[in-house]
Design a protein around this motif. Structure first.
Motif, PDB file in Angstrom:
ATOM      1  N   GLY A  89       0.699  -1.176   0.049  1.00  0.00           N
ATOM      2  CA  GLY A  89       0.060  -0.024  -0.177  1.00  0.00           C
ATOM      3  C   GLY A  89       0.996   1.313   0.015  1.00  0.00           C
ATOM      4  O   GLY A  89       0.177   2.259   0.036  1.00  0.00           O
ATOM      5  N   TRP A  90       2.148   1.158   0.125  1.00  0.00           N
ATOM      6  CA  TRP A  90       3.006   2.352   0.210  1.00  0.00           C
ATOM      7  C   TRP A  90       2.822   3.078  -1.398  1.00  0.00           C
ATOM      8  O   TRP A  90       2.845   4.290  -1.148  1.00  0.00           O
ATOM      9  N   MET A  91       2.807   2.651  -2.367  1.00  0.00           N
ATOM     10  CA  MET A  91       2.624   3.324  -3.550  1.00  0.00           C
ATOM     11  C   MET A  91       1.178   4.114  -3.763  1.00  0.00           C
ATOM     12  O   MET A  91       1.283   5.184  -4.063  1.00  0.00           O
ATOM     13  N   ARG A  92       0.164   3.521  -3.175  1.00  0.00           N
ATOM     14  CA  ARG A  92      -1.101   4.190  -3.078  1.00  0.00           C
ATOM     15  C   ARG A  92      -0.932   5.376  -2.224  1.00  0.00           C
ATOM     16  O   ARG A  92      -1.428   6.559  -2.485  1.00  0.00           O
ATOM     17  N   TRP A  93      -0.244   5.171  -0.916  1.00  0.00           N
ATOM     18  CA  TRP A  93      -0.190   6.207  -0.222  1.00  0.00           C
ATOM     19  C   TRP A  93       0.547   7.494  -0.963  1.00  0.00           C
ATOM     20  O   TRP A  93       0.391   8.676  -0.975  1.00  0.00           O
ATOM     21  N   TYR A  94       1.788   6.971  -1.581  1.00  0.00           N
ATOM     22  CA  TYR A  94       2.673   8.122  -2.016  1.00  0.00           C
ATOM     23  C   TYR A  94       1.981   8.930  -3.254  1.00  0.00           C
ATOM     24  O   TYR A  94       2.202   9.834  -3.270  1.00  0.00           O
ATOM     25  N   LEU A  95       1.583   7.877  -4.071  1.00  0.00           N
ATOM     26  CA  LEU A  95       0.821   8.788  -5.155  1.00  0.00           C
ATOM     27  C   LEU A  95      -0.275   9.689  -4.773  1.00  0.00           C
ATOM     28  O   LEU A  95      -0.882  10.315  -5.593  1.00  0.00           O
ATOM     29  N   GLY A  96      -0.897   9.321  -3.449  1.00  0.00           N
ATOM     30  CA  GLY A  96      -2.244   9.943  -3.105  1.00  0.00           C
ATOM     31  C   GLY A  96      -1.635  11.582  -2.314  1.00  0.00           C
ATOM     32  O   GLY A  96      -2.772  12.263  -2.041  1.00  0.00           O
ATOM     33  N   ILE A  97      -0.575  11.655  -2.168  1.00  0.00           N
ATOM     34  CA  ILE A  97      -0.168  12.979  -1.470  1.00  0.00           C
ATOM     35  C   ILE A  97       0.355  14.010  -2.298  1.00  0.00           C
ATOM     36  O   ILE A  97       0.643  13.641  -3.353  1.00  0.00           O
ATOM     37  N   THR A  98       0.235  15.241  -1.919  1.00  0.00           N
ATOM     38  CA  THR A  98       0.623  16.122  -2.624  1.00  0.00           C
ATOM     39  C   THR A  98       2.075  16.333  -2.904  1.00  0.00           C
ATOM     40  O   THR A  98       2.865  15.916  -1.979  1.00  0.00           O
ATOM     41  N   LEU A  99       2.680  17.045  -3.774  1.00  0.00           N
ATOM     42  CA  LEU A  99       3.802  17.397  -4.049  1.00  0.00           C
ATOM     43  C   LEU A  99       4.694  18.002  -2.754  1.00  0.00           C
ATOM     44  O   LEU A  99       5.851  17.695  -2.321  1.00  0.00           O
TER      45      LEU A  99
END
Length: 232
Positions: free
Chosen positions: A143-153
């Protein structure tokens, strides 16, 4: 499988007379080797695979006992391009750790260290009706990728700054102890791929780093930062 919109590197031919070529470098450290093109570090940031030249195991050296002097000779011993010439084909087994935690009503924080041990991975495989076979390619979703892609720059930059100040990122992943290494060996996986930063749990505790066993002793390739969201 890129973390960010692709920054493609064109084939290193000259588009015009006088144009500069990309320069490929192999950076050698005490623990292994990484690639860079000019000053752009290739290891990390994008979905990628660690080949057998990437990590050594202390006095035992690289896979098959090779040392730096062996890899510095002309030729490409243990070069990952050998795999690319023929391609890698196998049976993938998908362990969806994040979905398992959601099903049992628990939260797996992708931004915190959580070690995955063999008994938990066996339980997830049983729940998914997956039976491991020799040569399987393990695909691990934390689930790390989902979290990372879901946060702002801005949130990404803040997370990286925090991680650097604290001595490294945290994320769920395979435990780094010997018993978990034995679990991987006994199931005879050929390759290990995950959606997190290093397949294994970070930050590492103690001096053990599973990469040294997986790559240098077992001869398994390791894939990191892959996007399994559509597959999940």
């Amino acid at each position: 499988f890129n973390l960010e919109p692709s920054r493609s590197i064109p084939h290193p031919g000259r588009a015009k007379v006088g144009a500069e070529l990309y320069q490929h470098h192999i950076n050698v450290s005490r623990t292994g080797r990484s690639d860079s093109v000019d000053k752009w570090e290739l290891h990390g940031g994008l979905g990628h695979m660690d080949g057998l030249r990437h990590m050594r195991y202390r006095e035992f050296g690289y896979y098959q006992g090779l040392q730096d002097a062996d890899l510095d000779k002309p030729g490409t011993m243990l070069g990952i391009e050998r795999w690319a010439q023929h391609g890698l084909v196998g049976r993938g087994v998908f362990l969806d750790v994040a979905r398992h935690f959601e099903k049992v009503g628990q939260k797996l924080d992708p931004n915190k260290r959580f070690p995955l041990r063999g008994d938990l991975m066996d339980a997830i495989a049983k729940e998914e009706k997956v039976e491991f076979q020799p040569g399987d390619i393990m695909l691990l979703r934390t689930g790390w990728m989902r979290w990372y892609l879901g946060i702002t720059l801005e949130e990404k930059e803040a997370a990286h700054e925090r991680d650097e100040a604290a001595g490294g990122i945290e994320c769920p992943g395979i435990d780094n102890d010997k018993e978990t290494a034995g679990w991987l060996w006994d199931r005879q996986f050929s390759l290990l791929f995950a959606d997190n930063q290093a397949v294994e749990a970070l930050r590492t505790e103690g001096s053990d780093f599973q990469h040294r066993r997986i790559i240098a002793l077992f001869g398994m390739g390791v894939g990191e930062l892959l996007d399994f969201e559509a597959l999940s």
